[in-house]
Design a protein around this motif. Structure first.
Motif, mmCIF file in Angstrom:
data_model
loop_
_atom_site.group_PDB
_atom_site.id
_atom_site.type_symbol
_atom_site.label_atom_id
_atom_site.label_comp_id
_atom_site.label_asym_id
_atom_site.label_seq_id
_atom_site.Cartn_x
_atom_site.Cartn_y
_atom_site.Cartn_z
ATOM 1 N N GLY A 133 0.241 -9.135 -0.082
ATOM 2 C CA GLY A 133 -0.961 -8.658 0.604
ATOM 3 C C GLY A 133 -1.783 -9.773 1.208
ATOM 4 N N GLN A 161 -0.380 -2.229 2.539
ATOM 5 C CA GLN A 161 -0.191 -3.097 1.388
ATOM 6 C C GLN A 161 -1.453 -3.209 0.547
ATOM 7 O OE1 GLN A 161 2.975 -3.200 1.410
ATOM 8 N NE2 GLN A 161 3.588 -5.302 1.804
ATOM 9 N N VAL A 162 -2.591 -3.413 1.214
ATOM 10 C CA VAL A 162 -3.846 -3.530 0.476
ATOM 11 C C VAL A 162 -4.186 -2.207 -0.205
ATOM 12 C CG1 VAL A 162 -6.334 -3.944 0.683
ATOM 13 C CG2 VAL A 162 -4.720 -5.409 1.904
#
Length: 501
Positions: free
Chosen positions: A81, A432-433
């Motif tokens: 990330g 992703q975050v």
């Protein structure tokens, strides 16, 4: 992934495969390219969740203490990330195909190292290298996808497949993690990544073509020399690393621990500094001009919430199935196999729905369905609630895939090829975050509730049930709020000017 406001008007050479006579149909070569790119994305999403069930067995085998088990996941999520935006920008400048292949090679080699790891240090180093490889693969792969397939029905279908497999990969990771660990041991979860990575590497070089604009592309002038925005790269990477570390650690240690508080503060300060730097530099890592577009901003907000909260729903459901209903890891995994099928169906029909309603309205509809189904799961009880998980988690995943596909279309439409690196970088960073921050936040909330109920005399099972219910209730409220805000931000009540809304 960024594009400057002074970037030349030329675009990359057209890489779109020759279309079939049927409008929106994909040629055989285009289907193979889509398969290769999506297979890589699927492997990354799978890696986010496949170890969750395997961690206890892994810790026992390698001698990784209970307190440090979370690093089996955090060592991957931190670099994957934290380095997304930086690596996406490097891929824009030095070649997306090249960076995709480098990342895929690194990810596959690191997975092999993780498979044969002999102690905690070797395993955690392998996980960090896997995360770095993922941070190269995801933005480069998404940029290759959006610049290979023309905007419109063709790209909608490609984004639909990609989004479906990202969510399916996370869900199937829970299933495969339990089945593989129970049958072959935890090392088989990492060996699966080796097999998938090697398969993609066998086909990718011959199918993918470079998408970075170069001198004389299409007979046009060479683009001006561009540089990496070093201050922006340092602040955004440091900020994301600090934020992800704090949230991941808080899931185990709580938000009161000193390193968690310091990391949260550092993350906020660095991200604030990043915003200031980007507003003043001539060649920003992230162009604020693009970020100010309603579709980019609100599309990514919707995407962040749908990923964060659905990953949390799956985590809380796993907690319920194993610690309240006492189901085995393998049986719990089978429950999520059903939700995976629902996700696949949702992803398959989402592009058609977006074509009829418009992407913005489809995004809001998906968020609303996800919110309602998550709220219904609060009805689970201490016994016999597995059917509620199967039913409402499956319906929620169906809506979740509508939201994923629609936000990908919304956040990348109407942009030139030279801006696709930034747009897809933001989309993949959001994914992703979102998968990284949702679970730590709601698991910390649930853990606090569980601790409080146990202190008041409740059994562990009933206390866990109370914590899970609270987490699911907050989850549903967040998704509902996001749906309303996105509807207002994208003005979905207005008649769309085109089919995308």
């Amino acid at each position: 992934m960024a594009v400057t406001d002074t970037a030349p008007a030329t675009t990359a050479p057209t890489r779109t495969p020759t279309p079939d006579p049927t409008p929106g149909a994909l040629s055989t070569r285009a289907k193979l390219i889509l398969f290769v790119l999506c297979a890589a994305q699927f492997a990354i999403a799978l890696d986010f969740s496949i170890l969750n069930v395997a961690l206890p067995a892994l810790g026992s085998d390698l001698g990784l203490s209970q307190a440090n088990l979370q690093w089996g996941v955090t060592a991957f999520t931190l670099p994957s990330g934290g380095f997304l935006l930086l690596f996406g920008r490097i891929a824009d400048l030095h070649g997306r195909r090249r960076f995709f292949l480098i990342g895929l090679t690194a990810f596959t080699a690191a997975s092999l190292l993780a498979t044969v790891a002999w102690d905690p240090a070797s395993f955690l180093v392998a996980r960090v290298l896997q995360g770095l490889g993922a941070a190269m693969i995801v933005p480069a792969g998404m940029a290759l996808l959006t610049t290979t397939f023309r905007e419109g029905r063709e790209r909608d279908r490609a984004l639909g497949v990609s989004g479906m497999l990202m969510s399916l990969g996370f869900t199937m990771g829970m299933l495969l993690g339990g089945v593989l660990t129970q049958t072959f041991g935890w090392r088989s979860t990492m060996a699966l990544n080796v097999l998938m990575g090697a398969a993609v590497l066998a086909g990718a070089p011959g199918l993918l073509t470079e998408s970075r604009p170069g001198p004389g592309a299409e007979g046009g002038p060479a683009p001006e020399r561009q540089r990496i925005d070093v201050p922006g790269a340092v602040t955004i990477t440091g900020g994301l690393l600090a934020l992800i570390y704090a949230l991941s650690t808080a899931a185990q240690a709580g938000f009161g621990r000193a390193d968690v508080s310091v990391s949260l503060l550092a993350g906020v300060l660095l991200l604030t500094a990043f915003a200031v730097i980007e507003s003043r530099t001539g060649q920003p890592l992230v162009s604020l001009r693009v970020l100010r577009r309603r579709t980019v901003a609100w599309g990514n907000i919707g995407g962040l919430v749908t990923f964060a909260m659905m990953s949390s729903t799956i985590f809380l459901s796993t907690l319920y199935l194993q610690q309240v209903l006492k189901l085995s890891p393998g049986t719990s995994g089978l429950v999520f196999g059903v939700t995976g099928l629902a996700a696949a169906l949702g992803g398959a029909v989402a592009p058609r729905v977006a074509g009829r309603l418009g992407a913005a309205r489809t995004l809001v509809a998906g968020l609303l369905l996800q919110a309602v189904c998550t709220a219904a799961m609060v009805l689970i009880g201490a016994t016999g609630g597995s059917w509620l998980v199967v039913l409402f988690c499956s319906l929620g995943c169906f809506g979740h895939l509508w939201a994923i596909v629609a936000y990908g279309i919304t956040a990348t439409s109407g942009l030139a090829d030279t801006e696709q690196g930034l747009a897809t970088g933001l989309v993949t960073s959001t994914q992703q975050v979102g998968m990284t921050i949702g679970i730590p936040l709601l698991s910390a909330l649930a853990a606090a509730r569980i601790e409080g109920l146990e202190a008041s005399g409740h059994s562990f099972a009933l206390a866990t049930l109370g914590g899970v219910r609270l987490g699911l209730g907050v989850d549903a409220a967040v998704v509902l709020a996001a749906a309303l805000l996105v509807a207002l931000g994208l003005r979905t009540w207005r008649r769309p000017t085109d089919r995308r809304g």
